[in-house]
Design a protein around this motif. Structure first.
Motif, PDB file in Angstrom:
ATOM      1  N   VAL A 372      -9.497  14.916   4.466  1.00  0.00           N
ATOM      2  CA  VAL A 372      -8.611  13.876   5.008  1.00  0.00           C
ATOM      3  C   VAL A 372      -8.582  14.059   6.522  1.00  0.00           C
ATOM      4  O   VAL A 372      -7.714  14.733   7.064  1.00  0.00           O
ATOM      5  N   PRO A 373      -9.550  13.485   7.241  1.00  0.00           N
ATOM      6  CA  PRO A 373      -9.710  13.793   8.667  1.00  0.00           C
ATOM      7  C   PRO A 373      -8.660  13.123   9.561  1.00  0.00           C
ATOM      8  O   PRO A 373      -7.936  12.219   9.128  1.00  0.00           O
ATOM      9  N   LYS A 395      -0.663   0.858   5.883  1.00  0.00           N
ATOM     10  CA  LYS A 395       0.652   0.387   6.352  1.00  0.00           C
ATOM     11  C   LYS A 395       0.795  -1.124   6.163  1.00  0.00           C
ATOM     12  O   LYS A 395       1.888  -1.646   5.982  1.00  0.00           O
ATOM     13  N   LEU A 396      -0.324  -1.831   6.199  1.00  0.00           N
ATOM     14  CA  LEU A 396      -0.291  -3.291   6.006  1.00  0.00           C
ATOM     15  C   LEU A 396      -0.315  -3.663   4.522  1.00  0.00           C
ATOM     16  O   LEU A 396      -0.430  -4.839   4.176  1.00  0.00           O
ATOM     17  N   GLY A 397      -0.266  -2.631   3.659  1.00  0.00           N
ATOM     18  CA  GLY A 397      -0.165  -2.929   2.227  1.00  0.00           C
ATOM     19  C   GLY A 397      -1.433  -2.725   1.420  1.00  0.00           C
ATOM     20  O   GLY A 397      -1.474  -3.048   0.240  1.00  0.00           O
ATOM     21  N   VAL A 398      -2.491  -2.194   2.042  1.00  0.00           N
ATOM     22  CA  VAL A 398      -3.718  -1.908   1.288  1.00  0.00           C
ATOM     23  C   VAL A 398      -3.447  -0.731   0.345  1.00  0.00           C
ATOM     24  O   VAL A 398      -2.969   0.314   0.774  1.00  0.00           O
ATOM     25  N   SER A 399      -3.762  -0.917  -0.953  1.00  0.00           N
ATOM     26  CA  SER A 399      -3.432   0.155  -1.898  1.00  0.00           C
ATOM     27  C   SER A 399      -4.657   0.918  -2.387  1.00  0.00           C
ATOM     28  O   SER A 399      -4.543   1.988  -2.969  1.00  0.00           O
ATOM     29  N   ALA A 429      -5.134   7.877  -0.480  1.00  0.00           N
ATOM     30  CA  ALA A 429      -4.260   8.618  -1.397  1.00  0.00           C
ATOM     31  C   ALA A 429      -3.259   9.452  -0.619  1.00  0.00           C
ATOM     32  O   ALA A 429      -2.065   9.485  -0.928  1.00  0.00           O
ATOM     33  N   ASP A 430      -3.745  10.114   0.443  1.00  0.00           N
ATOM     34  CA  ASP A 430      -2.879  10.960   1.266  1.00  0.00           C
ATOM     35  C   ASP A 430      -1.819  10.105   1.968  1.00  0.00           C
ATOM     36  O   ASP A 430      -0.636  10.455   2.002  1.00  0.00           O
ATOM     37  N   ALA A 431      -2.222   8.957   2.511  1.00  0.00           N
ATOM     38  CA  ALA A 431      -1.278   8.086   3.226  1.00  0.00           C
ATOM     39  C   ALA A 431      -0.224   7.510   2.277  1.00  0.00           C
ATOM     40  O   ALA A 431       0.927   7.312   2.666  1.00  0.00           O
ATOM     41  N   VAL A 439      -5.452   5.681  -6.787  1.00  0.00           N
ATOM     42  CA  VAL A 439      -6.032   4.798  -5.764  1.00  0.00           C
ATOM     43  C   VAL A 439      -7.272   4.080  -6.290  1.00  0.00           C
ATOM     44  O   VAL A 439      -7.550   2.939  -5.954  1.00  0.00           O
ATOM     45  N   GLY A 440      -8.040   4.781  -7.137  1.00  0.00           N
ATOM     46  CA  GLY A 440      -9.263   4.184  -7.669  1.00  0.00           C
ATOM     47  C   GLY A 440     -10.433   4.316  -6.703  1.00  0.00           C
ATOM     48  O   GLY A 440     -10.328   4.939  -5.647  1.00  0.00           O
ATOM     49  N   TYR A 441     -11.572   3.706  -7.093  1.00  0.00           N
ATOM     50  CA  TYR A 441     -12.779   3.839  -6.287  1.00  0.00           C
ATOM     51  C   TYR A 441     -13.372   2.449  -6.033  1.00  0.00           C
ATOM     52  O   TYR A 441     -12.936   1.456  -6.600  1.00  0.00           O
TER      53      TYR A 441
END
Length: 472
Positions: A372-373, A395-399, A429-431, A439-441
């Protein structure tokens, strides 16, 4: 491609240890079999260029490498058809295989398909990893096996995992110089790995591994507990900056920086076919769901070898044979009892080959900061997207990763997510504070390899065939 049969009982994709072993067993037992592979010669990555390597001194690459030749001979004698230089870009649910070779594409139908697509290096995004002179240890190993080439000048290796140490050993054997190895294995991994040590101690890896480690450590300066790694330079890499523990920043001159922190299954083709997959917490990667015979959630499609979960070359070979026996049974050539009886020795050998893997997985699990850079690190090289941009998208809602495509084009470049997928998933996932499993792929679609319009235009024009390829 005229020498191919119009249809095969079995198509095996990938000519590494799993693919070679599977195709050999199936063809020997009477299935019409074709082995399709992108390389010009058999061997996969692990035994790459085994039949034509310019490195003639066997002690440089080691006896494990030369074992690959023992797989190629029987394959050549098996009666299986072999198609090198073939890029498979699609497999439909009806098992029609889309492939390109020498600038022409064609559709090849099969009754059963075994994917033996192997592993790829886990992406290792650190600041400066896109600079010329920074490359994966796997790429350096390919140059050594295929061309006998080693890097010159100041060479620094950084990361963790068995392959890093193997390459260091091969480099030293080839007469190359390594200035330093920056070991990024997190200290707490030892605590997690220690309870698994007794089983590992009874495995075949221990003697070999220790000898190799000691030989490397005798000749190379190894700096442990490394964190905060970055490459710097003007136009190309000139130095490597790192911290040891929480200490001060240090700097080493470097003309070449070789990065590695493990391998993960290459799931792109399995994913595009629609094979179900799960998040593997121990190996921190996505792995296709397979049963003990390599069968997937898609009828007629099996996966053998590291593409179904990392187990190493010997395990891959035995998994290839088990998958081939199951294909023989599914196609009605042998009954279940024969399959199970013939599988017994291969199962035993597989158990032996996998003994001690848990210890390696626990010990060499890459540290959080490298998975997680930091914000300014590029994670998607094709589209030059940074970790910070991915966090902003969350933050804009991307899951999940599929939505980042529309925001940032992540995973839409030529590599189709192979170099960014695992990182993008970990960052999201970390965020979000959840597991990558949630989160899925990336949902991948054919073609999974770049293909030209000219190649597509050379396809036979029957409508149902075109529909079979573009089934998405």
């Amino acid at each position: 491609m005229t020498d191919l049969k119009p249809r095969y009982d079995l198509a095996v994709i990938g000519a590494g240890p799993a693919g070679l072993a599977a195709a050999t067993l199936a063809a020997t037992r009477g299935l019409s079999t074709v082995l399709l592979d992108e390389q010009a010669a058999p061997g996969g990555q692990i035994y790459r260029a085994i039949t034509r390597s310019p490195v003639k001194n066997p002690s440089i690459l080691g006896t494990d490498y030369w074992h690959g030749a023992d797989l190629v001979g029987p394959f050549r004698d098996s009666g299986a058809d072999y198609l090198p230089g073939a890029a498979v870009w699609s497999v439909s649910r009806t098992l029609d295989i889309g492939l390109s070779r020498d600038g022409a594409a064609r559709i090849l139908p099969a009754r059963h398909v075994i994917l033996a697509t192997g592993a790829l290096e886990r992406p290792f995004p650190v600041p400066g990893w896109t600079l010329p002179g920074v490359m994966g240890a796997g790429a350096a190993q390919i140059l050594l096996k295929t061309s006998g080439l080693v890097a010159s000048g100041n060479v620094v290796m950084a990361g963790s995992g068995p392959l890093l140490w193997l390459l260091a050993w091969q480099y030293l054997r080839a007469g190359a110089r390594i200035d330093a190895i920056l070991d990024t294995t997190p200290r707490e991994n030892w605590r997690r790995a220690m309870p698994l040590l007794p089983v590992f101690a009874r495995s075949g890896y221990v003697g070999k591994g220790l000898k190799l480690l000691l030989e490397v450590r005798r000749k190379v300066k190894v700096i442990g507990n490394v964190s905060a790694l970055r490459a710097e330079g003007d136009g190309r890499v000139q130095s490597v900056v790192y911290r040891q523990g929480d200490g001060a920043e240090r700097r080493l001159p470097a003309d070449t920086l070789l990065l590695h922190h493990g391998v993960i299954p290459n799931i792109n083709l399995a994913n595009a076919i629609g094979c179900a997959q799960s998040w593997d917490e121990a190996q921190r990667c996505w792995v296709p769901d397979v049963d003990g015979w390599g069968a997937t959630s898609v009828a007629g499609v099996s996966i053998a070898g590291d593409g179904a979960g990392i187990g190493g070359a010997l395990a891959a070979e035995h998994r290839g044979r088990l998958t081939a026996l199951d294909a023989l049974h599914r196609l009605g050539t042998i009954d279940r009892a024969t399959r199970d009886r013939d599988a017994a020795p291969h199962r035993e050998a597989l158990d032996r080959a996998l003994r001690g893997r848990d210890f390696l997985d626990a010990l060499y699990r890459p540290g959080q900061e490298f998975r997680v850079p930091a914000d300014d690190t590029i994670v998607c090289r094709c589209e030059e997207v940074t970790a910070g941009q991915v966090r902003d998208a969350v933050k804009l809602g991307v899951s999940g990763p599929n939505q980042t495509k529309s925001f940032l084009r992540c995973g839409m470049g030529p590599c189709q997510g192979r170099l960014c997928g695992p990182t993008v998933v970990e960052v999201i996932a970390d965020a979000r504070g959840v597991s990558p499993a949630e989160v899925g792929y990336y949902r991948l679609r054919p073609p999974v390899k770049p293909i030209t319009l000219a190649e597509l235009a050379s396809l036979p024009k029957a409508e149902d065939e075109v529909a079979a390829v573009m089934h998405h």
